[in-house]
Design a protein around this motif. Sequence first.
Motif, mmCIF file in Angstrom:
data_model
loop_
_atom_site.group_PDB
_atom_site.id
_atom_site.type_symbol
_atom_site.label_atom_id
_atom_site.label_comp_id
_atom_site.label_asym_id
_atom_site.label_seq_id
_atom_site.Cartn_x
_atom_site.Cartn_y
_atom_site.Cartn_z
ATOM 1 N N GLU A 65 10.502 6.111 16.873
ATOM 2 C CA GLU A 65 10.873 4.968 16.045
ATOM 3 C C GLU A 65 9.791 4.703 15.002
ATOM 4 O OE1 GLU A 65 11.750 1.630 18.472
ATOM 5 O OE2 GLU A 65 13.468 2.567 19.467
ATOM 6 N N ASP A 66 10.238 4.260 13.815
ATOM 7 C CA ASP A 66 9.312 3.993 12.716
ATOM 8 C C ASP A 66 8.643 2.627 12.822
ATOM 9 O OD1 ASP A 66 9.891 6.450 11.591
ATOM 10 O OD2 ASP A 66 11.552 5.646 10.398
ATOM 11 N N LEU A 67 9.282 1.701 13.555
ATOM 12 C CA LEU A 67 8.757 0.337 13.598
ATOM 13 C C LEU A 67 7.492 0.266 14.445
ATOM 14 C CD1 LEU A 67 12.012 -1.779 14.042
ATOM 15 C CD2 LEU A 67 10.683 -1.413 11.968
ATOM 16 N N PRO A 68 6.599 -0.654 14.111
ATOM 17 C CA PRO A 68 5.362 -0.814 14.888
ATOM 18 C C PRO A 68 5.639 -1.511 16.217
ATOM 19 C CG PRO A 68 5.500 -2.507 13.208
ATOM 20 C CD PRO A 68 6.671 -1.590 12.971
ATOM 21 N N GLU A 73 -0.696 -7.325 17.110
ATOM 22 C CA GLU A 73 -0.774 -8.067 15.844
ATOM 23 C C GLU A 73 -1.345 -7.221 14.721
ATOM 24 O OE1 GLU A 73 -2.472 -12.340 14.142
ATOM 25 O OE2 GLU A 73 -3.040 -11.634 16.137
ATOM 26 N N GLY A 74 -2.421 -6.497 14.985
ATOM 27 C CA GLY A 74 -3.040 -5.700 13.934
ATOM 28 C C GLY A 74 -2.128 -4.620 13.403
ATOM 29 N N VAL A 75 -1.415 -3.946 14.302
ATOM 30 C CA VAL A 75 -0.506 -2.875 13.896
ATOM 31 C C VAL A 75 0.644 -3.437 13.068
ATOM 32 C CG1 VAL A 75 1.075 -1.091 14.739
ATOM 33 C CG2 VAL A 75 -1.108 -1.468 15.901
ATOM 34 N N GLU A 78 -0.571 -4.532 9.571
ATOM 35 C CA GLU A 78 -0.774 -3.373 8.699
ATOM 36 C C GLU A 78 0.556 -2.851 8.163
ATOM 37 O OE1 GLU A 78 -2.740 1.131 8.880
ATOM 38 O OE2 GLU A 78 -2.805 -0.194 10.625
ATOM 39 N N TYR A 79 1.544 -2.783 9.041
ATOM 40 C CA TYR A 79 2.873 -2.323 8.626
ATOM 41 C C TYR A 79 3.482 -3.266 7.588
ATOM 42 C CZ TYR A 79 7.808 -0.979 9.006
ATOM 43 O OH TYR A 79 9.100 -0.581 8.738
ATOM 44 N N VAL A 80 3.388 -4.574 7.851
ATOM 45 C CA VAL A 80 3.988 -5.560 6.943
ATOM 46 C C VAL A 80 3.277 -5.546 5.592
ATOM 47 C CG1 VAL A 80 4.383 -8.025 6.564
ATOM 48 C CG2 VAL A 80 4.862 -7.015 8.798
ATOM 49 N N THR A 81 1.949 -5.414 5.591
ATOM 50 C CA THR A 81 1.201 -5.371 4.331
ATOM 51 C C THR A 81 1.637 -4.182 3.483
ATOM 52 O OG1 THR A 81 -0.707 -6.448 5.368
ATOM 53 C CG2 THR A 81 -1.104 -5.241 3.328
#
Length: 616
Positions: A65-68, A73-75, A78-81
């Motif tokens: 899966e591509d989603l974190p 929280e950190g992962v 980073e994905y959202v940023t």
Amino acid sequence: MLAAREKAEAERKAAEAALLAELDARFEEETEANKGLYAQLSHELENEITQLNKDKEWKTYLACEDLPDVKKEGVVNEYVTTWKEKPAGTLWTALPDCTSGMILMRALLLDSVYAYSRGTPATLKQHKWQMELQKALIAEIGHKLDSSTAEFILRAEEYYNRETQSCLVTLPAEGCRFGLWVNLAKNPRMKAIEFGGLSVTVELPKALALASCAVRVTQYDDDVVSPYASEEARAAATLMALGGVLKIDLLGLPPPSKKVKGYTMRAVTEMSTGVVRTEYPIRAADGSLPTSAPPLRVTYVLPETVLMGEGLKPEVGYWQADVQPTGEDGATVDQGTWKTDGIADVTYDPETRTLAFDTLNVNTSLTLLQPTHLELPYKRWLFSPRGGSSGDLFVHTQRFELHFSMSARGVSLKAPALPQTAHLLSSAPMPAPVLLLRLRACGINLCPKDSDALPLERVTPKRLSLEEQISSDLCALLCRYYLTNSKWCQSRGPSKAMLRLAVKPETYGEGATGYDEEAEEAAAAAVSDPFAAIDPDWPSMLVEFRRTLMVIASDDHMTCDEAPREGHIAHSTAFECLKGNDPDLVPTLTNSSVLYQDNVRQMLNSLRLFSFTKPE
């Protein structure tokens, strides 16, 4: 006589103070004696949760899966940023990004309700940052849609269809279906905009058919508004959204482009990079609003998973936002609520599942609304253990008889078997709050709030602290005991609760040996009518804050006698009340999954059975 009364009152107060001191001392003594057991159970719970999370992470890894991982929280940040920094581009590139954001937002929502239900300092902190990230995702999805919409409108003449004399685009992206109509022809014959792939139709009044404007429709599968309002607004809400939300925006158009010597010249305005919403009714040339205006007629098809209440008149509402500053770093909170004024002529066709209504409300979220208290008060309920680490919960609401199967892996829905709940019946076990949230999306709300008691007759919610204490105490007993409501529970007020429980015979659960014809017949009857197992003579337990007592009162008595049963005294917990007379309780509890017990605790906390049960 006055002196005698004063003396009697003083003696009564002294006796109460002595009793309270005795109970406090017993509470401290029993808490200290069980400190080791509580520590062991807490340690086992963390171990079971850690192992369960490892299993889920491994399955996610195998699924590529591509989603974190939404628990880290950190992962996730980073994905959202990275996701936010990606330019919106055109509608055709922005909508897949919006779909990714919606999928992540849904995963965060489901995990955040579970984290909140766990109730530890770490999970409450996790719930907080997950909710904040969801709001950030929703805001960014709106920004991406606005940017890509502005890019399309700026070049709308390139997409104009001369045969249909319209400029219309629909993109049925998962979770965030999109439609946009740009009025370039200003043709009064264009009254109905059919957004094909969205199953949405918007009939325009003549004023809009002639106006220089665009109509944008965004259909979200989930309610992206009310779950992110303030805690006070959510607690006071008496209506809930069904079938997601539909956002209809009325947008202004930029100045038309000009062709000069082969060049296309466009004026640079605020509409070059963003949209400008236009209010309706449209103001006159002098800036005044008309006293009356014809409404827009909106028609759309409800999802197959939405369960419409029989005999209920369909009700549609819009979200009236009320954004207030919180005073912390410029943060704001929405104190808004669902409103129904300005919406009329609501109709619903059950055969085609088509909802239609007239509205003057644009640039907001619209949805089908349903009262949150339709299942209340509960008529009856029964928890029946199948063994040390599994059990069944049967809940008879005002509309349905629900059956939940519970284990250490989570909770599964077994009934009602309806077309709208088929996707849940076939799902793997999930955390109790997650399943209840998905049931609510179908139209079956089993997560009542104090405000849901307002329209109910003679229903008084218990204090939340008392209910949490009861759930925490009882979850350890339900590896061995039947549990059901007492008819006296509602009459005890907000500070007391009454319940009934009894040891379930071994022949009903795991570890049964041999063949017992009567037991087999009883087990078969329990499948068709689980409530037949309830006996009016089951012992009653009275629970107050830090005080639990087996009492004389029974459901076949005419009055509620709160005096102690023979040989019983008040204890700090339900476990202490029973273990002295049940030598098999401690061994059964020792062999029971602590994760299963925690699933039961979360289920009881969410359902609030002791507050909202009123036997017929």
